[in-house]
Design a protein around this motif. Structure first.
Motif, mmCIF file in Angstrom:
data_model
loop_
_atom_site.group_PDB
_atom_site.id
_atom_site.type_symbol
_atom_site.label_atom_id
_atom_site.label_comp_id
_atom_site.label_asym_id
_atom_site.label_seq_id
_atom_site.Cartn_x
_atom_site.Cartn_y
_atom_site.Cartn_z
ATOM 1 N N LEU A 132 -2.112 -3.153 6.879
ATOM 2 C CA LEU A 132 -0.987 -2.828 7.755
ATOM 3 C C LEU A 132 -0.115 -4.058 7.992
ATOM 4 C CD1 LEU A 132 -2.880 -0.546 10.281
ATOM 5 C CD2 LEU A 132 -0.854 0.147 8.974
ATOM 6 N N ALA A 133 -0.751 -5.219 8.178
ATOM 7 C CA ALA A 133 0.011 -6.454 8.371
ATOM 8 C C ALA A 133 0.816 -6.789 7.126
ATOM 9 C CB ALA A 133 -0.935 -7.604 8.723
ATOM 10 N N GLU A 134 0.211 -6.597 5.956
ATOM 11 C CA GLU A 134 0.925 -6.880 4.709
ATOM 12 C C GLU A 134 2.103 -5.923 4.526
ATOM 13 O OE1 GLU A 134 0.029 -7.236 -0.111
ATOM 14 O OE2 GLU A 134 -1.613 -6.882 1.293
ATOM 15 N N CYS A 135 1.873 -4.653 4.786
ATOM 16 C CA CYS A 135 2.939 -3.659 4.616
ATOM 17 C C CYS A 135 4.073 -3.873 5.614
ATOM 18 C CB CYS A 135 2.379 -2.246 4.776
ATOM 19 S SG CYS A 135 1.319 -1.717 3.407
ATOM 20 N N ASP A 136 3.744 -4.449 6.769
ATOM 21 C CA ASP A 136 4.758 -4.642 7.808
ATOM 22 C C ASP A 136 5.924 -5.484 7.303
ATOM 23 O OD1 ASP A 136 5.939 -4.441 10.279
ATOM 24 O OD2 ASP A 136 4.736 -5.996 11.215
ATOM 25 N N ARG A 137 5.656 -6.459 6.433
ATOM 26 C CA ARG A 137 6.732 -7.308 5.897
ATOM 27 C C ARG A 137 7.755 -6.472 5.141
ATOM 28 N NH1 ARG A 137 4.927 -11.835 2.118
ATOM 29 N NH2 ARG A 137 6.884 -12.794 2.747
ATOM 30 N N TYR A 138 7.264 -5.514 4.387
ATOM 31 C CA TYR A 138 8.143 -4.701 3.549
ATOM 32 C C TYR A 138 8.869 -3.645 4.376
ATOM 33 C CZ TYR A 138 5.245 -6.783 -0.087
ATOM 34 O OH TYR A 138 4.581 -7.679 -0.891
ATOM 35 N N HIS B 194 -2.270 3.030 14.685
ATOM 36 C CA HIS B 194 -3.139 3.391 13.563
ATOM 37 C C HIS B 194 -4.570 2.906 13.796
ATOM 38 C CE1 HIS B 194 -0.548 5.095 10.308
ATOM 39 N NE2 HIS B 194 0.401 4.593 11.072
ATOM 40 N N LEU B 195 -4.727 1.663 14.199
ATOM 41 C CA LEU B 195 -6.068 1.121 14.399
ATOM 42 C C LEU B 195 -6.780 1.801 15.563
ATOM 43 C CD1 LEU B 195 -5.540 -2.697 13.716
ATOM 44 C CD2 LEU B 195 -6.367 -0.921 12.153
ATOM 45 N N PRO C 31 -16.534 -1.028 10.602
ATOM 46 C CA PRO C 31 -15.799 -2.252 10.952
ATOM 47 C C PRO C 31 -15.159 -2.955 9.767
ATOM 48 C CG PRO C 31 -18.176 -2.569 11.185
ATOM 49 C CD PRO C 31 -17.957 -1.106 10.995
ATOM 50 N N ARG C 32 -15.827 -2.979 8.618
ATOM 51 C CA ARG C 32 -15.238 -3.676 7.464
ATOM 52 C C ARG C 32 -14.020 -2.926 6.939
ATOM 53 N NH1 ARG C 32 -20.211 -4.913 3.506
ATOM 54 N NH2 ARG C 32 -20.771 -2.814 4.212
ATOM 55 N N ALA C 33 -14.120 -1.608 6.863
ATOM 56 C CA ALA C 33 -12.978 -0.819 6.415
ATOM 57 C C ALA C 33 -11.824 -0.944 7.410
ATOM 58 C CB ALA C 33 -13.371 0.644 6.243
ATOM 59 N N LEU C 34 -12.145 -0.968 8.699
ATOM 60 C CA LEU C 34 -11.103 -1.089 9.719
ATOM 61 C C LEU C 34 -10.404 -2.442 9.618
ATOM 62 C CD1 LEU C 34 -9.929 0.568 12.099
ATOM 63 C CD2 LEU C 34 -11.448 -0.744 13.601
ATOM 64 N N ALA C 35 -11.176 -3.497 9.372
ATOM 65 C CA ALA C 35 -10.588 -4.829 9.215
ATOM 66 C C ALA C 35 -9.688 -4.874 7.989
ATOM 67 C CB ALA C 35 -11.686 -5.882 9.105
ATOM 68 N N LEU C 36 -10.112 -4.235 6.910
ATOM 69 C CA LEU C 36 -9.284 -4.197 5.705
ATOM 70 C C LEU C 36 -7.989 -3.446 5.961
ATOM 71 C CD1 LEU C 36 -8.756 -4.708 2.735
ATOM 72 C CD2 LEU C 36 -10.226 -2.756 2.179
ATOM 73 N N VAL C 37 -8.070 -2.315 6.654
ATOM 74 C CA VAL C 37 -6.854 -1.562 6.970
ATOM 75 C C VAL C 37 -5.930 -2.392 7.853
ATOM 76 C CG1 VAL C 37 -5.988 0.421 8.286
ATOM 77 C CG2 VAL C 37 -7.816 0.729 6.622
ATOM 78 N N LEU D 163 -0.281 0.163 -0.205
ATOM 79 C CA LEU D 163 -0.099 1.527 0.281
ATOM 80 C C LEU D 163 -1.062 2.499 -0.387
ATOM 81 C CD1 LEU D 163 3.751 1.334 0.553
ATOM 82 C CD2 LEU D 163 2.245 2.036 2.429
ATOM 83 N N GLU D 164 -1.391 2.243 -1.638
ATOM 84 C CA GLU D 164 -2.382 3.070 -2.317
ATOM 85 C C GLU D 164 -3.744 2.947 -1.626
ATOM 86 O OE1 GLU D 164 -4.382 3.679 -6.769
ATOM 87 O OE2 GLU D 164 -2.919 2.090 -6.424
ATOM 88 N N LEU D 165 -4.116 1.723 -1.281
ATOM 89 C CA LEU D 165 -5.371 1.504 -0.572
ATOM 90 C C LEU D 165 -5.351 2.150 0.810
ATOM 91 C CD1 LEU D 165 -6.035 -2.213 -1.557
ATOM 92 C CD2 LEU D 165 -7.449 -0.241 -2.184
ATOM 93 N N ARG D 166 -4.216 2.029 1.493
ATOM 94 C CA ARG D 166 -4.095 2.676 2.799
ATOM 95 C C ARG D 166 -4.277 4.189 2.665
ATOM 96 N NH1 ARG D 166 1.120 1.534 6.038
ATOM 97 N NH2 ARG D 166 0.016 3.081 7.301
ATOM 98 N N GLY D 167 -3.665 4.770 1.644
ATOM 99 C CA GLY D 167 -3.763 6.209 1.446
ATOM 100 C C GLY D 167 -5.178 6.675 1.172
ATOM 101 N N THR D 168 -5.996 5.785 0.633
ATOM 102 C CA THR D 168 -7.395 6.111 0.374
ATOM 103 C C THR D 168 -8.260 5.928 1.622
ATOM 104 O OG1 THR D 168 -7.192 5.470 -1.946
ATOM 105 C CG2 THR D 168 -9.417 5.509 -1.015
ATOM 106 N N LEU D 169 -8.056 4.814 2.308
ATOM 107 C CA LEU D 169 -8.938 4.455 3.412
ATOM 108 C C LEU D 169 -8.604 5.139 4.734
ATOM 109 C CD1 LEU D 169 -9.221 0.598 2.778
ATOM 110 C CD2 LEU D 169 -11.032 2.302 2.483
#
Length: 225
Positions: free
Chosen positions: A153-159, A133-134, A143-149, A80-86
């Motif tokens: 998002l997929a990782e955060c979805d579990r939580y 979001h995407l 594209p690289r930043a979008l792929a990382l986001v 979430l910290e990375l999401r908040g930055t990117l």
């Protein structure tokens, strides 16, 4: 190319099963069994598992194979910290370039989200949230930043699925904030949209950390570490 296509399809299905809870945290993901189930060789299965490892959904251990990654509050906080930055940066670059077609697609996603909210379909909500979001960041030409986001998002979805399944008010809040972000972007208020997106992610982080703190007494079978 064929193996990559097969790997993508296999990866999508394994991802869906992890997010739906069919493969709980700690589950063994045996390449031979998956290859037989999907009617493929081990090569695309291995590629799919490596991709899911990059997304934080799978852990690959030397000599022990692959397992579904545990749920970790520390990992969620970092994601979430990375999401908040990117994400606000991507939105600032993308929003001025969004087209009428993009906004029409955003409106359709918001209506699908409202329907999922009425039906209590949190699994459907997760996919719609990621798609929205995407879509909003898709014109950033990063594209690289979008792929990382997308991976975050997929990782955060579990939580968030765990949290939102017990808190309908958070789903409704997300709906309101998504609609307002889209409205601000459509009207050219990009700075305000980015500020709201930052607040949106910060609130998700705070609410999720509080939720995970409250559930820290769950048994190990729940996979929270």
């Amino acid at each position: 190319m064929k193996n990559r296509t097969i790997a993508g399809s296999i990866g999508s299905e394994i991802r869906r099963r992890i997010l739906d809870g069919r493969y709980p945290a700690g589950s063994q993901l045996r390449q031979d069994g998956l290859a037989a189930e999907f009617g493929a060789s081990r090569i695309p299965v291995r590629e799919a598992l490596f991709q899911l490892e990059a997304e934080g959904l799978v852990r690959i251990h030397p000599h022990r194979g692959a397992t579904v990654a545990p749920l970790s509050p520390a990992d969620a906080a970092e994601a979430l910290e990375l999401r908040g930055t990117l994400e606000p940066r991507l939105l600032s670059l993308s929003a001025p370039r969004l087209t009428a077609e993009d906004f029409a697609r955003a409106d359709a996603l918001l209506e699908d989200y409202a329907a999922a909210l009425r039906d209590g379909a949190t699994a459907r909500w997760g996919a719609l949230n990621t798609d929205l979001h995407l879509l909003l960041y898709g014109r950033a030409e990063r594209p690289r930043a979008l792929a990382l986001v997308g991976s975050l998002l997929a990782e955060c979805d579990r939580y968030t699925r765990l949290q939102l399944s017990t808190d309908n008010a958070e789903l409704e809040r997300a709906d309101r904030e998504h609609r307002e972000i889209v409205r601000l972007c459509r009207n050219g208020h990009v700075s305000a949209a980015c500020a709201l997106l930052t607040d949106h992610i910060d609130h998700v982080a705070a609410a999720l950390m509080a939720f995970l703190g409250e559930t820290s007494g769950l048994t190990k079978s729940a996979g929270i570490v």
